[in-house]
Design an enzyme around this catalytic site. Structure first.
Site, PDB file in Angstrom:
ATOM      1  N   LYS A  22       0.842  -1.208   0.000  1.00  0.00           N
ATOM      2  CA  LYS A  22       0.000   0.000   0.000  1.00  0.00           C
ATOM      3  C   LYS A  22       0.872   1.252   0.000  1.00  0.00           C
ATOM      4  O   LYS A  22       0.659   2.172  -0.797  1.00  0.00           O
ATOM      5  CB  LYS A  22      -0.896  -0.006   1.247  1.00  0.00           C
ATOM      6  CG  LYS A  22      -1.544   1.313   1.562  1.00  0.00           C
ATOM      7  CD  LYS A  22      -2.395   1.246   2.802  1.00  0.00           C
ATOM      8  CE  LYS A  22      -1.686   1.537   4.093  1.00  0.00           C
ATOM      9  NZ  LYS A  22      -1.323   2.940   4.325  1.00  0.00           N
ATOM     10  N   ASN A  23       1.878   1.274   0.884  1.00  0.00           N
ATOM     11  CA  ASN A  23       2.664   2.502   1.034  1.00  0.00           C
ATOM     12  C   ASN A  23       3.624   2.753  -0.122  1.00  0.00           C
ATOM     13  O   ASN A  23       4.131   3.859  -0.279  1.00  0.00           O
ATOM     14  CB  ASN A  23       3.433   2.484   2.368  1.00  0.00           C
ATOM     15  CG  ASN A  23       2.505   2.715   3.549  1.00  0.00           C
ATOM     16  OD1 ASN A  23       1.315   2.973   3.362  1.00  0.00           O
ATOM     17  ND2 ASN A  23       3.027   2.601   4.752  1.00  0.00           N
ATOM     18  N   CYS A 116      -4.522  13.787  12.991  1.00  0.00           N
ATOM     19  CA  CYS A 116      -4.937  12.419  12.731  1.00  0.00           C
ATOM     20  C   CYS A 116      -4.786  11.652  14.026  1.00  0.00           C
ATOM     21  O   CYS A 116      -4.033  12.047  14.905  1.00  0.00           O
ATOM     22  CB  CYS A 116      -4.059  11.846  11.626  1.00  0.00           C
ATOM     23  SG  CYS A 116      -4.016  10.079  11.596  1.00  0.00           S
ATOM     24  N   ARG A 121       0.997  15.020  13.096  1.00  0.00           N
ATOM     25  CA  ARG A 121       1.347  14.790  11.698  1.00  0.00           C
ATOM     26  C   ARG A 121       1.248  16.024  10.808  1.00  0.00           C
ATOM     27  O   ARG A 121       0.465  16.071   9.865  1.00  0.00           O
ATOM     28  CB  ARG A 121       0.498  13.656  11.129  1.00  0.00           C
ATOM     29  CG  ARG A 121       0.613  12.379  11.921  1.00  0.00           C
ATOM     30  CD  ARG A 121      -0.141  11.254  11.310  1.00  0.00           C
ATOM     31  NE  ARG A 121       0.637  10.539  10.330  1.00  0.00           N
ATOM     32  CZ  ARG A 121       0.198   9.497   9.657  1.00  0.00           C
ATOM     33  NH1 ARG A 121      -1.020   9.067   9.844  1.00  0.00           N
ATOM     34  NH2 ARG A 121       0.958   8.886   8.779  1.00  0.00           N
ATOM     35  N   ASP A 304       4.923   0.971  12.163  1.00  0.00           N
ATOM     36  CA  ASP A 304       3.732   0.279  11.659  1.00  0.00           C
ATOM     37  C   ASP A 304       3.649  -1.172  12.132  1.00  0.00           C
ATOM     38  O   ASP A 304       2.668  -1.861  11.833  1.00  0.00           O
ATOM     39  CB  ASP A 304       3.703   0.331  10.121  1.00  0.00           C
ATOM     40  CG  ASP A 304       3.316   1.708   9.603  1.00  0.00           C
ATOM     41  OD1 ASP A 304       2.935   2.571  10.414  1.00  0.00           O
ATOM     42  OD2 ASP A 304       3.395   1.924   8.372  1.00  0.00           O
ATOM     43  N   ARG A 396      -8.334  -0.335   5.198  1.00  0.00           N
ATOM     44  CA  ARG A 396      -7.384   0.585   4.558  1.00  0.00           C
ATOM     45  C   ARG A 396      -6.058  -0.114   4.274  1.00  0.00           C
ATOM     46  O   ARG A 396      -5.296   0.348   3.441  1.00  0.00           O
ATOM     47  CB  ARG A 396      -7.107   1.776   5.484  1.00  0.00           C
ATOM     48  CG  ARG A 396      -8.308   2.666   5.678  1.00  0.00           C
ATOM     49  CD  ARG A 396      -7.942   3.861   6.502  1.00  0.00           C
ATOM     50  NE  ARG A 396      -6.822   4.570   5.886  1.00  0.00           N
ATOM     51  CZ  ARG A 396      -6.236   5.629   6.396  1.00  0.00           C
ATOM     52  NH1 ARG A 396      -6.661   6.107   7.537  1.00  0.00           N
ATOM     53  NH2 ARG A 396      -5.250   6.215   5.772  1.00  0.00           N
TER      54      ARG A 396
HETATM   55  C1  UD1 Z   1       4.481   7.015   6.266  1.00  0.00           C
HETATM   56  C2  UD1 Z   1       3.618   5.779   6.137  1.00  0.00           C
HETATM   57  C3  UD1 Z   1       3.100   5.360   7.510  1.00  0.00           C
HETATM   58  C4  UD1 Z   1       4.257   5.188   8.492  1.00  0.00           C
HETATM   59  C5  UD1 Z   1       5.149   6.429   8.506  1.00  0.00           C
HETATM   60  C6  UD1 Z   1       6.401   6.256   9.358  1.00  0.00           C
HETATM   61  C7  UD1 Z   1       2.645   6.013   3.941  1.00  0.00           C
HETATM   62  C8  UD1 Z   1       1.446   6.274   3.122  1.00  0.00           C
HETATM   63  N1  UD1 Z   1       2.496   6.087   5.269  1.00  0.00           N
HETATM   64  O1  UD1 Z   1       3.659   8.063   6.759  1.00  0.00           O
HETATM   65  O2  UD1 Z   1       2.411   4.115   7.364  1.00  0.00           O
HETATM   66  O3  UD1 Z   1       3.748   4.976   9.784  1.00  0.00           O
HETATM   67  O4  UD1 Z   1       5.577   6.750   7.163  1.00  0.00           O
HETATM   68  O5  UD1 Z   1       7.113   5.141   8.938  1.00  0.00           O
HETATM   69  O6  UD1 Z   1       3.705   5.711   3.425  1.00  0.00           O
HETATM   70  N2  UD1 Z   1       6.375  14.921  10.401  1.00  0.00           N
HETATM   71  C9  UD1 Z   1       6.469  16.263  10.668  1.00  0.00           C
HETATM   72  N3  UD1 Z   1       6.391  17.145   9.621  1.00  0.00           N
HETATM   73  C10 UD1 Z   1       6.235  16.725   8.319  1.00  0.00           C
HETATM   74  C11 UD1 Z   1       6.155  15.350   8.049  1.00  0.00           C
HETATM   75  C12 UD1 Z   1       6.229  14.461   9.120  1.00  0.00           C
HETATM   76  O7  UD1 Z   1       6.599  16.669  11.819  1.00  0.00           O
HETATM   77  O8  UD1 Z   1       6.187  17.589   7.405  1.00  0.00           O
HETATM   78  C13 UD1 Z   1       6.423  13.952  11.516  1.00  0.00           C
HETATM   79  C14 UD1 Z   1       5.089  13.214  11.681  1.00  0.00           C
HETATM   80  O9  UD1 Z   1       4.192  13.942  12.459  1.00  0.00           O
HETATM   81  C15 UD1 Z   1       5.518  11.915  12.339  1.00  0.00           C
HETATM   82  C16 UD1 Z   1       6.903  11.672  11.740  1.00  0.00           C
HETATM   83  O10 UD1 Z   1       7.343  12.918  11.218  1.00  0.00           O
HETATM   84  O11 UD1 Z   1       5.610  12.083  13.719  1.00  0.00           O
HETATM   85  C17 UD1 Z   1       6.922  10.617  10.649  1.00  0.00           C
HETATM   86  O12 UD1 Z   1       6.124  11.046   9.574  1.00  0.00           O
HETATM   87  P1  UD1 Z   1       6.397  10.611   8.063  1.00  0.00           P
HETATM   88  O13 UD1 Z   1       7.679   9.861   7.973  1.00  0.00           O
HETATM   89  O14 UD1 Z   1       6.207  11.807   7.204  1.00  0.00           O
HETATM   90  O15 UD1 Z   1       5.215   9.590   7.837  1.00  0.00           O
HETATM   91  P2  UD1 Z   1       4.133   9.583   6.676  1.00  0.00           P
HETATM   92  O16 UD1 Z   1       4.806   9.820   5.373  1.00  0.00           O
HETATM   93  O17 UD1 Z   1       2.973  10.410   7.055  1.00  0.00           O
END
Ligand code: UD1
Length: 416
Positions: A22-23, A116, A121, A304, A396
Protein backbone atom coordinates in the site's frame (compact mmCIF):
# COMPACT_ATOMS: atom_id res chain seq x y z
CA UNK A 1 -22.08 -1.58 11.66
CA UNK A 2 -19.62 -4.13 10.23
CA UNK A 3 -17.44 -6.02 12.67
CA UNK A 4 -14.93 -8.86 12.69
CA UNK A 5 -15.47 -11.76 15.05
CA UNK A 6 -12.49 -13.95 15.95
CA UNK A 7 -12.77 -17.18 17.95
CA UNK A 8 -9.37 -17.66 19.53
CA UNK A 9 -6.92 -20.43 20.30
CA UNK A 10 -6.41 -21.94 16.84
CA UNK A 11 -2.87 -22.68 15.66
CA UNK A 12 -2.11 -21.12 12.26
CA UNK A 13 -0.58 -23.53 9.77
CA UNK A 14 -0.04 -23.24 6.01
CA UNK A 15 1.11 -20.55 3.62
CA UNK A 16 -0.06 -17.03 2.83
CA UNK A 17 0.62 -14.82 -0.20
CA UNK A 18 1.65 -11.25 0.50
CA UNK A 19 -0.13 -8.49 -1.43
CA UNK A 20 1.35 -5.44 -3.11
CA UNK A 21 2.57 -2.67 -0.82
CA UNK A 22 0.00 0.00 0.00
CA UNK A 23 2.66 2.50 1.03
CA UNK A 24 4.66 1.95 -2.16
CA UNK A 25 1.59 2.06 -4.39
CA UNK A 26 0.21 5.36 -3.04
CA UNK A 27 3.16 7.60 -4.05
CA UNK A 28 3.56 5.75 -7.36
CA UNK A 29 -0.10 6.43 -8.20
CA UNK A 30 0.40 10.11 -7.26
CA UNK A 31 3.57 10.21 -9.41
CA UNK A 32 1.47 9.29 -12.47
CA UNK A 33 0.39 12.96 -12.38
CA UNK A 34 3.89 13.84 -13.60
CA UNK A 35 3.44 11.83 -16.78
CA UNK A 36 1.34 12.69 -19.85
CA UNK A 37 0.09 9.36 -21.23
CA UNK A 38 -1.17 6.06 -19.83
CA UNK A 39 0.79 4.26 -17.08
CA UNK A 40 -0.08 0.70 -16.10
CA UNK A 41 0.52 -0.05 -12.43
CA UNK A 42 0.26 -3.69 -11.28
CA UNK A 43 0.29 -5.62 -8.00
CA UNK A 44 -2.02 -3.04 -6.43
CA UNK A 45 -3.71 -4.31 -3.28
CA UNK A 46 -7.51 -4.11 -3.12
CA UNK A 47 -7.72 -1.58 -0.31
CA UNK A 48 -9.72 1.48 0.61
CA UNK A 49 -6.62 3.75 0.52
CA UNK A 50 -5.80 2.71 -3.05
CA UNK A 51 -9.41 3.41 -4.07
CA UNK A 52 -9.20 6.82 -2.37
CA UNK A 53 -5.97 7.76 -4.22
CA UNK A 54 -7.49 6.68 -7.56
CA UNK A 55 -10.54 8.79 -6.71
CA UNK A 56 -8.30 11.82 -5.98
CA UNK A 57 -6.56 11.40 -9.36
CA UNK A 58 -9.93 11.08 -11.08
CA UNK A 59 -11.18 14.30 -9.45
CA UNK A 60 -8.10 16.08 -10.81
CA UNK A 61 -9.06 14.95 -14.33
CA UNK A 62 -6.96 11.79 -14.82
CA UNK A 63 -8.43 8.92 -16.84
CA UNK A 64 -8.65 5.89 -14.55
CA UNK A 65 -9.47 2.26 -15.12
CA UNK A 66 -8.80 -0.35 -12.45
CA UNK A 67 -9.38 -4.10 -12.24
CA UNK A 68 -7.76 -7.20 -10.74
CA UNK A 69 -4.90 -5.44 -8.99
CA UNK A 70 -3.99 -3.31 -12.01
CA UNK A 71 -4.73 0.33 -12.81
CA UNK A 72 -4.43 2.30 -16.03
CA UNK A 73 -3.80 5.96 -15.22
CA UNK A 74 -3.72 8.61 -17.90
CA UNK A 75 -2.85 12.07 -16.58
CA UNK A 76 -2.74 13.73 -20.03
CA UNK A 77 -5.90 15.75 -19.44
CA UNK A 78 -5.53 17.13 -15.90
CA UNK A 79 -8.14 19.85 -15.50
CA UNK A 80 -8.09 20.62 -11.76
CA UNK A 81 -5.24 21.35 -9.38
CA UNK A 82 -7.15 21.09 -6.12
CA UNK A 83 -7.48 17.82 -4.22
CA UNK A 84 -10.99 17.50 -2.72
CA UNK A 85 -11.21 17.85 1.08
CA UNK A 86 -13.62 14.93 1.47
CA UNK A 87 -10.89 12.59 0.14
CA UNK A 88 -7.83 14.25 1.73
CA UNK A 89 -9.41 14.05 5.19
CA UNK A 90 -9.91 10.30 4.71
CA UNK A 91 -6.28 9.71 3.84
CA UNK A 92 -3.24 11.82 4.69
CA UNK A 93 -1.24 10.34 1.79
CA UNK A 94 -3.40 12.48 -0.55
CA UNK A 95 -0.87 15.28 0.15
CA UNK A 96 1.47 13.35 -2.16
CA UNK A 97 -0.29 14.91 -5.17
CA UNK A 98 1.17 18.30 -4.23
CA UNK A 99 4.73 17.76 -5.50
CA UNK A 100 3.69 16.27 -8.88
CA UNK A 101 0.95 18.88 -9.56
CA UNK A 102 3.27 21.74 -8.73
CA UNK A 103 6.15 20.38 -10.80
CA UNK A 104 4.11 19.70 -13.92
CA UNK A 105 1.40 22.39 -13.82
CA UNK A 106 2.86 25.05 -11.51
CA UNK A 107 -0.13 24.93 -9.17
CA UNK A 108 -1.50 22.72 -6.41
CA UNK A 109 -4.20 23.29 -3.82
CA UNK A 110 -4.37 20.65 -1.10
CA UNK A 111 -6.47 20.87 2.07
CA UNK A 112 -4.37 20.47 5.24
CA UNK A 113 -4.83 16.84 6.24
CA UNK A 114 -5.54 17.96 9.82
CA UNK A 115 -4.88 16.16 13.09
CA UNK A 116 -4.94 12.42 12.73
CA UNK A 117 -5.58 9.83 15.39
CA UNK A 118 -1.95 8.71 15.78
CA UNK A 119 -0.43 12.17 16.24
CA UNK A 120 -0.29 15.73 15.01
CA UNK A 121 1.35 14.79 11.70
CA UNK A 122 2.04 18.24 10.22
CA UNK A 123 3.37 18.74 6.67
CA UNK A 124 5.85 21.50 7.50
CA UNK A 125 8.85 19.53 6.15
CA UNK A 126 7.10 19.09 2.76
CA UNK A 127 6.22 22.78 2.57
CA UNK A 128 9.61 24.13 3.64
CA UNK A 129 11.32 22.03 0.97
CA UNK A 130 8.85 23.05 -1.76
CA UNK A 131 9.49 26.71 -0.84
CA UNK A 132 13.23 26.09 -1.21
CA UNK A 133 12.55 24.73 -4.70
CA UNK A 134 10.92 28.09 -5.48
CA UNK A 135 7.24 27.50 -4.73
CA UNK A 136 5.15 30.30 -3.28
CA UNK A 137 3.03 28.83 -0.49
CA UNK A 138 -0.06 30.50 0.95
CA UNK A 139 -2.70 29.16 3.31
CA UNK A 140 -6.36 29.93 2.85
CA UNK A 141 -9.64 28.30 3.80
CA UNK A 142 -7.85 25.37 5.47
CA UNK A 143 -5.88 24.69 2.27
CA UNK A 144 -2.27 24.98 1.18
CA UNK A 145 -1.96 26.71 -2.19
CA UNK A 146 1.42 26.27 -3.85
CA UNK A 147 2.41 28.01 -7.09
CA UNK A 148 5.60 28.20 -9.11
CA UNK A 149 6.59 29.01 -12.69
CA UNK A 150 9.26 26.31 -12.83
CA UNK A 151 10.78 24.72 -9.75
CA UNK A 152 14.55 25.11 -9.41
CA UNK A 153 16.85 22.41 -8.02
CA UNK A 154 18.31 23.04 -4.54
CA UNK A 155 20.16 21.43 -1.66
CA UNK A 156 17.60 20.45 0.94
CA UNK A 157 18.27 19.39 4.53
CA UNK A 158 15.36 17.67 6.23
CA UNK A 159 14.90 18.12 9.99
CA UNK A 160 13.58 14.54 10.15
CA UNK A 161 13.66 11.74 7.53
CA UNK A 162 9.94 12.05 6.75
CA UNK A 163 8.75 9.35 4.34
CA UNK A 164 6.02 11.48 2.76
CA UNK A 165 8.23 14.58 2.44
CA UNK A 166 11.03 12.57 0.79
CA UNK A 167 8.49 11.21 -1.73
CA UNK A 168 6.82 14.57 -2.39
CA UNK A 169 10.13 16.38 -2.94
CA UNK A 170 11.63 13.58 -5.04
CA UNK A 171 8.59 13.77 -7.34
CA UNK A 172 8.64 17.58 -7.49
CA UNK A 173 12.38 17.67 -8.24
CA UNK A 174 12.05 15.29 -11.22
CA UNK A 175 10.77 18.08 -13.46
CA UNK A 176 12.64 20.94 -11.75
CA UNK A 177 15.41 22.87 -13.47
CA UNK A 178 18.85 21.56 -12.44
CA UNK A 179 19.93 19.36 -9.57
CA UNK A 180 18.21 18.77 -6.23
CA UNK A 181 19.96 17.01 -3.38
CA UNK A 182 17.90 15.79 -0.44
CA UNK A 183 20.02 15.31 2.68
CA UNK A 184 18.67 13.24 5.60
CA UNK A 185 16.12 11.62 3.30
CA UNK A 186 14.01 8.68 4.47
CA UNK A 187 15.50 5.27 3.55
CA UNK A 188 12.34 3.15 3.35
CA UNK A 189 12.02 0.50 0.58
CA UNK A 190 8.91 2.39 -0.62
CA UNK A 191 11.17 5.38 -1.45
CA UNK A 192 13.38 3.09 -3.55
CA UNK A 193 10.32 1.68 -5.33
CA UNK A 194 9.09 5.19 -6.16
CA UNK A 195 12.55 6.13 -7.49
CA UNK A 196 12.64 2.95 -9.61
CA UNK A 197 9.24 3.84 -11.08
CA UNK A 198 10.29 7.43 -11.81
CA UNK A 199 13.63 6.36 -13.33
CA UNK A 200 11.83 3.86 -15.55
CA UNK A 201 9.68 6.79 -16.72
CA UNK A 202 12.83 8.77 -17.63
CA UNK A 203 13.71 10.57 -14.39
CA UNK A 204 17.31 10.84 -13.20
CA UNK A 205 17.42 9.89 -9.51
CA UNK A 206 20.34 8.30 -7.69
CA UNK A 207 20.90 7.44 -4.04
CA UNK A 208 17.32 6.42 -3.17
CA UNK A 209 17.55 4.13 -0.15
CA UNK A 210 20.42 6.21 1.28
CA UNK A 211 20.18 9.44 3.24
CA UNK A 212 21.40 11.51 0.26
CA UNK A 213 19.23 11.46 -2.85
CA UNK A 214 20.29 13.32 -6.00
CA UNK A 215 17.71 14.23 -8.60
CA UNK A 216 18.63 15.82 -11.91
CA UNK A 217 15.58 17.51 -13.37
CA UNK A 218 14.40 16.38 -16.84
CA UNK A 219 12.02 18.10 -19.30
CA UNK A 220 9.47 15.32 -19.47
CA UNK A 221 8.62 11.82 -18.22
CA UNK A 222 7.09 9.06 -20.33
CA UNK A 223 4.42 6.46 -19.50
CA UNK A 224 5.53 3.04 -18.26
CA UNK A 225 4.28 -0.28 -16.91
CA UNK A 226 5.31 -0.94 -13.33
CA UNK A 227 4.81 -3.63 -10.67
CA UNK A 228 4.82 -2.46 -7.03
CA UNK A 229 6.85 -4.30 -4.35
CA UNK A 230 5.24 -6.63 -1.77
CA UNK A 231 3.92 -5.16 1.47
CA UNK A 232 6.53 -5.58 4.20
CA UNK A 233 4.10 -4.55 6.94
CA UNK A 234 1.48 -7.07 5.85
CA UNK A 235 4.24 -9.72 5.77
CA UNK A 236 5.42 -8.73 9.25
CA UNK A 237 1.85 -8.91 10.53
CA UNK A 238 1.43 -12.52 9.30
CA UNK A 239 4.80 -13.37 10.87
CA UNK A 240 3.42 -12.18 14.21
CA UNK A 241 0.18 -14.12 13.57
CA UNK A 242 2.24 -17.31 13.15
CA UNK A 243 4.33 -16.61 16.26
CA UNK A 244 1.44 -15.60 18.51
CA UNK A 245 -0.56 -18.77 17.72
CA UNK A 246 2.55 -20.99 18.02
CA UNK A 247 2.01 -21.93 14.41
CA UNK A 248 4.03 -22.74 11.32
CA UNK A 249 3.40 -20.41 8.38
CA UNK A 250 5.24 -19.80 5.10
CA UNK A 251 4.98 -16.09 4.24
CA UNK A 252 5.17 -16.17 0.46
CA UNK A 253 6.40 -13.47 -1.87
CA UNK A 254 7.85 -11.06 0.70
CA UNK A 255 11.32 -9.52 0.48
CA UNK A 256 13.16 -10.69 3.63
CA UNK A 257 15.73 -7.85 3.55
CA UNK A 258 12.86 -5.33 3.93
CA UNK A 259 11.97 -7.09 7.19
CA UNK A 260 15.39 -7.26 8.83
CA UNK A 261 14.47 -5.40 12.01
CA UNK A 262 11.20 -7.34 12.41
CA UNK A 263 12.88 -10.72 11.81
CA UNK A 264 15.71 -9.83 14.21
CA UNK A 265 13.23 -9.01 16.98
CA UNK A 266 11.21 -12.18 16.34
CA UNK A 267 14.41 -14.24 16.55
CA UNK A 268 15.28 -12.44 19.79
CA UNK A 269 11.88 -13.58 21.06
CA UNK A 270 12.96 -17.20 20.23
CA UNK A 271 10.80 -17.51 17.10
CA UNK A 272 12.36 -19.76 14.41
CA UNK A 273 12.61 -17.97 11.06
CA UNK A 274 13.95 -19.68 7.96
CA UNK A 275 14.33 -18.29 4.47
CA UNK A 276 12.98 -20.66 1.82
CA UNK A 277 13.06 -20.27 -1.97
CA UNK A 278 9.55 -18.80 -2.17
CA UNK A 279 9.27 -17.05 1.17
CA UNK A 280 10.03 -16.92 4.86
CA UNK A 281 8.89 -19.69 7.22
CA UNK A 282 7.88 -18.65 10.73
CA UNK A 283 7.66 -21.42 13.33
CA UNK A 284 7.02 -21.23 17.03
CA UNK A 285 6.49 -24.10 19.41
CA UNK A 286 8.08 -22.99 22.67
CA UNK A 287 7.62 -20.10 25.09
CA UNK A 288 8.27 -16.61 23.66
CA UNK A 289 10.98 -14.46 25.26
CA UNK A 290 10.26 -10.87 26.32
CA UNK A 291 11.58 -7.98 24.20
CA UNK A 292 12.68 -4.39 24.33
CA UNK A 293 11.78 -2.42 21.18
CA UNK A 294 12.15 1.18 20.02
CA UNK A 295 10.43 2.26 16.82
CA UNK A 296 12.70 4.18 14.45
CA UNK A 297 12.76 5.32 10.83
CA UNK A 298 13.91 2.54 8.44
CA UNK A 299 16.06 0.46 8.74
CA UNK A 300 15.00 0.61 12.41
CA UNK A 301 12.01 -1.21 13.81
CA UNK A 302 8.89 0.10 11.97
CA UNK A 303 6.27 2.04 13.91
CA UNK A 304 3.73 0.28 11.66
CA UNK A 305 4.62 -3.03 13.43
CA UNK A 306 4.52 -1.65 16.98
CA UNK A 307 0.89 -2.50 17.80
CA UNK A 308 1.23 -6.07 16.45
CA UNK A 309 4.33 -6.70 18.61
CA UNK A 310 2.49 -5.32 21.62
CA UNK A 311 -0.22 -7.95 21.08
CA UNK A 312 2.54 -10.56 20.81
CA UNK A 313 4.20 -9.41 24.04
CA UNK A 314 0.91 -9.27 25.95
CA UNK A 315 1.11 -12.99 26.76
CA UNK A 316 4.91 -13.35 26.71
CA UNK A 317 6.28 -14.17 30.18
CA UNK A 318 8.29 -11.37 31.78
CA UNK A 319 8.37 -7.65 31.11
CA UNK A 320 8.65 -6.18 27.62
CA UNK A 321 9.21 -2.53 26.80
CA UNK A 322 8.15 -0.64 23.70
CA UNK A 323 9.28 2.93 23.04
CA UNK A 324 7.36 4.70 20.25
CA UNK A 325 9.67 7.38 18.87
CA UNK A 326 8.07 8.17 15.50
CA UNK A 327 4.51 9.24 16.39
CA UNK A 328 3.27 11.13 19.46
CA UNK A 329 0.10 9.20 20.10
CA UNK A 330 0.35 5.67 18.85
CA UNK A 331 -0.69 3.69 21.93
CA UNK A 332 -4.45 3.86 21.52
CA UNK A 333 -4.67 0.06 21.19
CA UNK A 334 -3.36 -0.28 24.78
CA UNK A 335 -6.70 0.34 26.49
CA UNK A 336 -8.43 -2.16 24.18
CA UNK A 337 -5.75 -4.82 24.77
CA UNK A 338 -6.16 -4.22 28.52
CA UNK A 339 -9.90 -4.85 28.14
CA UNK A 340 -8.89 -8.30 26.88
CA UNK A 341 -6.84 -8.87 30.04
CA UNK A 342 -3.42 -7.50 29.05
CA UNK A 343 -1.33 -5.72 31.68
CA UNK A 344 0.19 -2.67 29.96
CA UNK A 345 1.20 0.67 31.47
CA UNK A 346 2.02 3.69 29.33
CA UNK A 347 4.22 6.57 30.42
CA UNK A 348 4.68 9.11 27.64
CA UNK A 349 6.33 7.37 24.71
CA UNK A 350 7.04 4.16 26.65
CA UNK A 351 4.80 1.14 27.20
CA UNK A 352 5.63 -1.46 29.80
CA UNK A 353 4.03 -4.82 29.08
CA UNK A 354 3.84 -7.41 31.82
CA UNK A 355 3.07 -10.74 30.13
CA UNK A 356 -0.14 -12.39 31.40
CA UNK A 357 -0.89 -16.14 31.11
CA UNK A 358 -3.86 -15.59 28.77
CA UNK A 359 -6.20 -13.06 27.17
CA UNK A 360 -9.96 -13.30 26.99
CA UNK A 361 -12.18 -12.29 24.09
CA UNK A 362 -14.09 -9.02 24.43
CA UNK A 363 -15.85 -6.41 22.29
CA UNK A 364 -13.09 -3.97 21.27
CA UNK A 365 -12.85 -0.89 19.07
CA UNK A 366 -10.21 -0.35 16.38
CA UNK A 367 -8.66 3.11 16.63
CA UNK A 368 -6.30 3.10 13.65
CA UNK A 369 -5.08 0.78 10.92
CA UNK A 370 -2.35 -1.11 12.78
CA UNK A 371 -4.28 -1.01 16.08
CA UNK A 372 -7.15 -2.81 14.33
CA UNK A 373 -4.94 -5.71 13.26
CA UNK A 374 -3.29 -5.89 16.69
CA UNK A 375 -6.73 -6.55 18.19
CA UNK A 376 -7.33 -9.34 15.67
CA UNK A 377 -3.94 -10.87 16.56
CA UNK A 378 -4.85 -10.70 20.25
CA UNK A 379 -8.21 -12.29 19.38
CA UNK A 380 -6.38 -15.21 17.74
CA UNK A 381 -5.00 -16.34 21.13
CA UNK A 382 -7.75 -15.09 23.44
CA UNK A 383 -10.24 -17.47 25.00
CA UNK A 384 -13.76 -17.00 23.58
CA UNK A 385 -14.84 -14.47 20.99
CA UNK A 386 -13.31 -11.08 20.20
CA UNK A 387 -15.56 -8.64 18.34
CA UNK A 388 -13.66 -5.81 16.62
CA UNK A 389 -15.68 -2.79 15.47
CA UNK A 390 -14.63 0.28 13.39
CA UNK A 391 -13.01 -2.11 10.94
CA UNK A 392 -12.96 0.48 8.16
CA UNK A 393 -9.43 1.10 9.48
CA UNK A 394 -8.53 -2.52 8.75
CA UNK A 395 -9.86 -2.25 5.21
CA UNK A 396 -7.38 0.58 4.56
CA UNK A 397 -4.41 -1.76 4.88
CA UNK A 398 -5.14 -5.51 4.86
CA UNK A 399 -6.34 -7.14 1.65
CA UNK A 400 -8.62 -10.19 2.15
CA UNK A 401 -7.51 -10.54 5.77
CA UNK A 402 -10.39 -12.80 6.85
CA UNK A 403 -9.80 -15.11 3.85
CA UNK A 404 -6.05 -15.21 4.41
CA UNK A 405 -6.34 -15.95 8.14
CA UNK A 406 -9.14 -18.50 7.58
CA UNK A 407 -7.00 -20.37 5.06
CA UNK A 408 -4.38 -20.73 7.81
CA UNK A 409 -6.93 -22.21 10.21
CA UNK A 410 -8.20 -19.14 12.08
CA UNK A 411 -11.89 -18.92 12.91
CA UNK A 412 -12.72 -15.40 11.79
CA UNK A 413 -15.68 -13.83 10.07
CA UNK A 414 -16.97 -10.44 9.02
CA UNK A 415 -20.49 -9.58 10.08
CA UNK A 416 -22.15 -6.71 8.21
C1 UD1 B 1 4.48 7.01 6.27
C2 UD1 B 1 3.62 5.78 6.14
C3 UD1 B 1 3.10 5.36 7.51
C4 UD1 B 1 4.26 5.19 8.49
C5 UD1 B 1 5.15 6.43 8.51
C6 UD1 B 1 6.40 6.26 9.36
C7 UD1 B 1 2.65 6.01 3.94
C8 UD1 B 1 1.45 6.27 3.12
N1 UD1 B 1 2.50 6.09 5.27
O1 UD1 B 1 3.66 8.06 6.76
O2 UD1 B 1 2.41 4.11 7.36
O3 UD1 B 1 3.75 4.98 9.78
O4 UD1 B 1 5.58 6.75 7.16
O5 UD1 B 1 7.11 5.14 8.94
O6 UD1 B 1 3.71 5.71 3.42
N2 UD1 B 1 6.37 14.92 10.40
C9 UD1 B 1 6.47 16.26 10.67
N3 UD1 B 1 6.39 17.14 9.62
C10 UD1 B 1 6.23 16.72 8.32
C11 UD1 B 1 6.15 15.35 8.05
C12 UD1 B 1 6.23 14.46 9.12
O7 UD1 B 1 6.60 16.67 11.82
O8 UD1 B 1 6.19 17.59 7.41
C13 UD1 B 1 6.42 13.95 11.52
C14 UD1 B 1 5.09 13.21 11.68
O9 UD1 B 1 4.19 13.94 12.46
C15 UD1 B 1 5.52 11.92 12.34
C16 UD1 B 1 6.90 11.67 11.74
O10 UD1 B 1 7.34 12.92 11.22
O11 UD1 B 1 5.61 12.08 13.72
C17 UD1 B 1 6.92 10.62 10.65
O12 UD1 B 1 6.12 11.05 9.57
P1 UD1 B 1 6.40 10.61 8.06
O13 UD1 B 1 7.68 9.86 7.97
O14 UD1 B 1 6.21 11.81 7.20
O15 UD1 B 1 5.21 9.59 7.84
P2 UD1 B 1 4.13 9.58 6.68
O16 UD1 B 1 4.81 9.82 5.37
O17 UD1 B 1 2.97 10.41 7.05
Amino acid sequence: MAKIIVSGRQTLIGSVNISGSKNAALPILAACLLIPGENVISNLPKLLDIKTMLEVLKCLGAGIKAENGRAWIDASGISHYDAPYKLVRQMRASVLVMGPLLARFGKAIVPLPGGCAIGLRPIDIHLKALELLGAKIIMHDGCVEATASRLKGQRIYFDFPSVGATENIMMAACLAEGQTIIHDAALEPEIVDLANFLNKAGASISGAGTSKIEINGVERLNPVEYNVIPDRIEAGTYMVAAAITKGNVLIKGCIPSHLDAVITKLREAEVTITEEPDGVRVEMSKELASLSIKTMPYPGFPTDMQAQFMALMATTPGISIIVESVFENRFMHVSELCRMGADIKVDGHTALIRGVPSLSGAPVVATDLRASVALILAGLIAGGKTKVTEIHYLDRGYEYIEDKLSSLGAIIKRVE
